[in-house]
Write a protein that holds these residues in place. Structure first.
Motif, PDB file in Angstrom:
ATOM      1  N   GLU A  93       1.009   4.143  -2.931  1.00  0.00           N
ATOM      2  CA  GLU A  93       0.715   5.542  -2.631  1.00  0.00           C
ATOM      3  C   GLU A  93       1.850   6.451  -3.076  1.00  0.00           C
ATOM      4  OE1 GLU A  93      -0.411   8.338   1.222  1.00  0.00           O
ATOM      5  OE2 GLU A  93      -0.129   6.173   1.455  1.00  0.00           O
ATOM      6  N   MET A  94       3.119   6.023  -2.858  1.00  0.00           N
ATOM      7  CA  MET A  94       4.249   6.843  -3.278  1.00  0.00           C
ATOM      8  C   MET A  94       4.373   6.885  -4.787  1.00  0.00           C
ATOM      9  SD  MET A  94       5.649   8.129  -0.616  1.00  0.00           S
ATOM     10  CE  MET A  94       7.204   8.656  -1.303  1.00  0.00           C
ATOM     11  N   GLY A  95       3.988   5.783  -5.457  1.00  0.00           N
ATOM     12  CA  GLY A  95       4.133   5.733  -6.900  1.00  0.00           C
ATOM     13  C   GLY A  95       3.104   6.551  -7.650  1.00  0.00           C
ATOM     14  N   THR A  96       2.023   6.928  -7.003  1.00  0.00           N
ATOM     15  CA  THR A  96       0.971   7.689  -7.684  1.00  0.00           C
ATOM     16  C   THR A  96       0.852   9.109  -7.160  1.00  0.00           C
ATOM     17  OG1 THR A  96      -0.645   6.810  -6.082  1.00  0.00           O
ATOM     18  CG2 THR A  96      -0.360   5.584  -8.146  1.00  0.00           C
ATOM     19  N   GLN A  97       1.915   9.628  -6.618  1.00  0.00           N
ATOM     20  CA  GLN A  97       1.869  11.006  -6.145  1.00  0.00           C
ATOM     21  C   GLN A  97       1.693  11.958  -7.327  1.00  0.00           C
ATOM     22  OE1 GLN A  97       5.375  11.759  -3.894  1.00  0.00           O
ATOM     23  NE2 GLN A  97       4.712  10.586  -2.131  1.00  0.00           N
ATOM     24  N   ASP A  98       0.907  12.984  -7.149  1.00  0.00           N
ATOM     25  CA  ASP A  98       0.635  13.935  -8.215  1.00  0.00           C
ATOM     26  C   ASP A  98       1.917  14.673  -8.599  1.00  0.00           C
ATOM     27  OD1 ASP A  98      -1.969  13.187  -8.110  1.00  0.00           O
ATOM     28  OD2 ASP A  98      -2.593  14.856  -6.799  1.00  0.00           O
ATOM     29  N   GLY A  99       2.277  14.593  -9.898  1.00  0.00           N
ATOM     30  CA  GLY A  99       3.433  15.320 -10.402  1.00  0.00           C
ATOM     31  C   GLY A  99       4.766  14.667 -10.128  1.00  0.00           C
ATOM     32  N   SER A 155       0.826  -1.205   0.000  1.00  0.00           N
ATOM     33  CA  SER A 155       0.000   0.000   0.000  1.00  0.00           C
ATOM     34  C   SER A 155       0.860   1.254   0.000  1.00  0.00           C
ATOM     35  CB  SER A 155      -0.929  -0.014   1.216  1.00  0.00           C
ATOM     36  OG  SER A 155      -1.695   1.166   1.278  1.00  0.00           O
ATOM     37  N   ALA A 156       1.965   1.239   0.772  1.00  0.00           N
ATOM     38  CA  ALA A 156       2.847   2.410   0.820  1.00  0.00           C
ATOM     39  C   ALA A 156       3.519   2.644  -0.532  1.00  0.00           C
ATOM     40  CB  ALA A 156       3.902   2.219   1.918  1.00  0.00           C
ATOM     41  N   GLN A 157       3.960   1.561  -1.186  1.00  0.00           N
ATOM     42  CA  GLN A 157       4.580   1.716  -2.496  1.00  0.00           C
ATOM     43  C   GLN A 157       3.594   2.262  -3.512  1.00  0.00           C
ATOM     44  OE1 GLN A 157       6.196  -2.117  -3.493  1.00  0.00           O
ATOM     45  NE2 GLN A 157       8.100  -1.769  -2.389  1.00  0.00           N
TER      46      GLN A 157
END
Length: 298
Positions: A94-100, A90-92
């Protein structure tokens, strides 16, 4: 008529016990030796009760707040490991889909690439002042009449020099004119300089002026003859509109065969000198192309 007689020896439980008693071990006084550490085995009732205690919510005592109520230690370890794995995934995500984030990564990579390129050009400027990225455009020092002449000549030279843009030619030409050279001499000098620059196809008649060990040429094979050396695959003459020179193809180069009258373009040919004359040799590092081979429509 045949018959089969089957005899089965049936031994009773008492007889089996009597036989085991005969096999019992006795001590020196004649008394039977008894094992003081017998192996205990659970009964069927005990196994059933154990399963009930392990699976029924009311059959297990909660011994710790950190334990998972109603689960064995093995089950608890599997559950904890799975929860930790899900948190990591889940953490990966979330970090991989950060805006910009992707755009910022590209911007950083592009900026660092530009910094490395500028640093390299500054080092190259110590050898070639034209490579200095911070130098001013020399055309700014020209008069209006000189600038017009430079632009005209740059457009004319760009039609004769493959691989050079009009802007690059104009900048170099303006630098030479700003240094005090007259327009006619500047045009001739810049043309010869860019014509024999690294990576350009050098006219065969200009090979003597090139200060490099490897050159690229484009010409027609006008003559081939047999060689006495087994180390030579082919030897002959190649020429273009500017001149001709001797061409040698080494046996170990594994290059394709050439035919007389065939146009050949060679990149990375080794330039040699023999008896005061320049020649070229095709090695394993060279690239041989035939621009007109296979043109069936002609």
């Amino acid at each position: 008529m045949s018959s089969k007689n089957v005899t089965t020896d049936v031994v009773s439980v008492d007889e089996q016990a009597f036989e085991k008693a005969d096999e019992a071990t006795v001590d020196e006084d004649g008394f039977e030796v008894v094992d003081e550490t017998p192996e205990f085995q659970a009964t069927v009732q005990m196994e059933v009760q154990a399963k009930v205690d392990a699976n029924h919510p009311d059959g297990m005592v909660d011994t710790s707040d950190e334990r998972i109520y109603g689960a064995t230690l093995e089950q608890e370890e599997c559950i904890r490991a799975r929860e930790a794995e899900l948190e990591r995934i889940s953490a990966q995500a979330e970090m991989g889909t950060q805006d910009g984030r992707e755009k910022r990564t590209r911007d950083i990579a592009a900026r660092r690439s530009a910094e490395r390129r500028a640093e390299f050009q500054k080092r190259a400027a110590s050898v070639n002042p034209m490579a200095d990225p911070e130098r001013d455009d020399p055309r700014e020092e020209l008069t209006q009449e000189q600038l017009a002449a430079v632009n005209t000549q740059a457009m004319r030279l760009s039609e004769k020099l493959d691989g050079w843009s009009q802007a690059a030619i104009g900048r170099r030409l303006g630098e030479v004119v700003a240094g005090g050279t007259d327009m006619m001499s500047a045009v001739v000098g810049v043309f010869e300089e860019l014509q024999t620059a690294p990576g350009q196809v050098v006219p065969i008649g200009k090979l003597e002026d090139v200060n490099r060990k490897e050159v690229s040429i484009d010409g027609t094979v006008t003559q081939l003859w047999e060689s006495d050396s087994p180390a030579i695959q082919q030897v002959g003459l190649i020429e273009d509109d500017s001149g001709r020179t001797k061409l040698t193809v080494w046996e170990k180069s594994n290059q394709p065969w050439m035919e007389e009258g065939e146009r050949v373009r060679i990149h990375g040919a080794a330039k040699n000198w023999y008896n005061g004359r320049v020649s070229v040799a095709v090695t394993g590092w060279s690239t041989v192309m035939f621009p007109e081979r296979g043109r069936w429509w002609e």
